[in-house]
Motif scaffolding. Structure first.
Motif, short mmCIF file in Angstrom:
data_model
loop_
_atom_site.label_atom_id
_atom_site.label_comp_id
_atom_site.label_asym_id
_atom_site.label_seq_id
_atom_site.Cartn_x
_atom_site.Cartn_y
_atom_site.Cartn_z
N PHE A 139 9.22 -10.07 1.57
CA PHE A 139 7.90 -9.99 2.21
C PHE A 139 7.72 -8.66 2.93
O PHE A 139 6.67 -8.03 2.81
CB PHE A 139 7.73 -11.16 3.20
N MET A 140 8.73 -8.24 3.68
CA MET A 140 8.63 -6.98 4.42
C MET A 140 8.54 -5.80 3.46
O MET A 140 7.78 -4.85 3.71
CB MET A 140 9.85 -6.80 5.32
N SER A 141 9.28 -5.83 2.38
CA SER A 141 9.24 -4.73 1.41
C SER A 141 7.87 -4.63 0.75
O SER A 141 7.33 -3.53 0.59
CB SER A 141 10.30 -4.93 0.34
N LYS A 142 7.33 -5.78 0.39
CA LYS A 142 6.00 -5.77 -0.25
C LYS A 142 4.92 -5.33 0.74
O LYS A 142 4.00 -4.59 0.38
CB LYS A 142 5.68 -7.15 -0.82
N SER A 143 5.02 -5.78 1.98
CA SER A 143 4.04 -5.38 3.00
C SER A 143 4.13 -3.88 3.28
O SER A 143 3.09 -3.22 3.45
CB SER A 143 4.27 -6.14 4.30
N THR A 144 5.34 -3.34 3.32
CA THR A 144 5.50 -1.91 3.53
C THR A 144 4.91 -1.12 2.37
O THR A 144 4.28 -0.08 2.57
CB THR A 144 6.99 -1.56 3.71
N GLY A 145 5.13 -1.63 1.15
CA GLY A 145 4.56 -0.96 -0.03
C GLY A 145 3.04 -0.96 -0.01
O GLY A 145 2.41 0.05 -0.34
N VAL A 146 2.44 -2.06 0.40
CA VAL A 146 0.97 -2.14 0.49
C VAL A 146 0.46 -1.19 1.56
O VAL A 146 -0.53 -0.46 1.36
CB VAL A 146 0.51 -3.59 0.75
N ALA A 147 1.10 -1.18 2.71
CA ALA A 147 0.68 -0.28 3.79
C ALA A 147 0.83 1.18 3.38
O ALA A 147 -0.02 2.02 3.71
CB ALA A 147 1.49 -0.56 5.07
N ALA A 148 1.89 1.50 2.63
CA ALA A 148 2.07 2.87 2.16
C ALA A 148 0.99 3.25 1.15
O ALA A 148 0.47 4.37 1.16
CB ALA A 148 3.45 3.03 1.54
N ALA A 149 0.62 2.32 0.27
CA ALA A 149 -0.45 2.59 -0.71
C ALA A 149 -1.78 2.82 -0.01
O ALA A 149 -2.54 3.73 -0.37
CB ALA A 149 -0.55 1.44 -1.71
N VAL A 150 -2.07 2.03 1.02
CA VAL A 150 -3.31 2.21 1.79
C VAL A 150 -3.29 3.56 2.51
O VAL A 150 -4.29 4.28 2.55
CB VAL A 150 -3.51 1.04 2.78
N PHE A 151 -2.13 3.94 3.06
CA PHE A 151 -1.99 5.21 3.76
C PHE A 151 -2.24 6.38 2.81
O PHE A 151 -2.98 7.32 3.14
CB PHE A 151 -0.60 5.32 4.38
N PHE A 152 -1.65 6.34 1.61
CA PHE A 152 -1.84 7.43 0.66
C PHE A 152 -3.28 7.47 0.16
O PHE A 152 -3.85 8.54 -0.06
CB PHE A 152 -0.87 7.31 -0.51
N GLY A 153 -3.90 6.30 -0.02
CA GLY A 153 -5.31 6.28 -0.42
C GLY A 153 -6.21 6.88 0.65
O GLY A 153 -7.14 7.64 0.35
N ALA A 154 -5.92 6.57 1.91
CA ALA A 154 -6.71 7.15 3.01
C ALA A 154 -6.48 8.66 3.10
O ALA A 154 -7.42 9.42 3.39
CB ALA A 154 -6.33 6.47 4.33
N THR A 155 -5.27 9.10 2.83
CA THR A 155 -4.99 10.54 2.85
C THR A 155 -5.76 11.25 1.75
O THR A 155 -6.34 12.32 1.98
CB THR A 155 -3.48 10.79 2.68
N LEU A 156 -5.82 10.67 0.56
CA LEU A 156 -6.61 11.26 -0.53
C LEU A 156 -8.09 11.26 -0.18
O LEU A 156 -8.81 12.20 -0.51
CB LEU A 156 -6.35 10.52 -1.83
N GLY A 157 -8.56 10.21 0.48
CA GLY A 157 -9.96 10.17 0.90
C GLY A 157 -10.29 11.26 1.91
O GLY A 157 -11.34 11.91 1.83
#
Length: 150
Positions: free
Chosen positions: A54-72
């Motif tokens: 659960f923690m690994s998947k949540s970290t992966g989702v948060a990282a994907a959101v972070f990179f998407g926001a950085t690209l935005g």
């Protein structure tokens, strides 16, 4: 457009804080040995093996959101082309330096022009005194500096 930019900044900050929290909450590789003997399995909310997934998947989702926001944010930064190129110093104005302070008899304001002081060894001829030079202008306009040709 400014509201959308602010929203992306808020999403990026929240996702960065979530990544920090999730990484600090995860157990390292050495903690699995203690969990195998029962020390960590009873206190875990998701069981002995469920928390890492659960923690690994949540970290992966948060990282994907972070990179998407950085690209935005990068998209918004390159989309705004209304400003003139260069930097802060290209738009700076240079003011002329202040004139040196006047000392001596010329520093005292008066209505009559001050008579120049003759040199101590200079001969006096006919009582004639040379005219004083006009005072330098103190009001110098600002000159904009733009070294980059347009």
């Amino acid at each position: 457009m400014n509201t959308l930019f602010n929203l992306v900044v808020v999403v990026q900050v929240i996702s960065a804080l979530a990544i920090i929290g999730l990484v600090l909450l995860q157990h390292g590789k050495g903690a699995d040995m203690g969990a195998a003997f029962g020390s960590g399995a009873s206190g875990s909310l998701f069981g002995a093996t469920g928390s890492s997934n659960f923690m690994s998947k949540s970290t992966g989702v948060a990282a994907a959101v972070f990179f998407g926001a950085t690209l935005g944010l990068a998209f918004f930064a390159t989309k705004n082309k209304n400003h003139a190129g260069g930097g802060v110093m290209d738009r700076a104005t240079v003011t002329a330096p202040a004139p040196a302070p006047v000392t001596g008899p010329g520093a005292i304001p008066s209505t009559a022009p001050a008579a120049p002081v003759a040199a101590p060894n200079a001969p006096v001829t006919g009582g004639a005194v040379p005219a004083a030079a006009p005072a330098a202008a103190t009001n110098v306009p600002e000159v904009p500096v733009n070294p980059v040709p347009k």
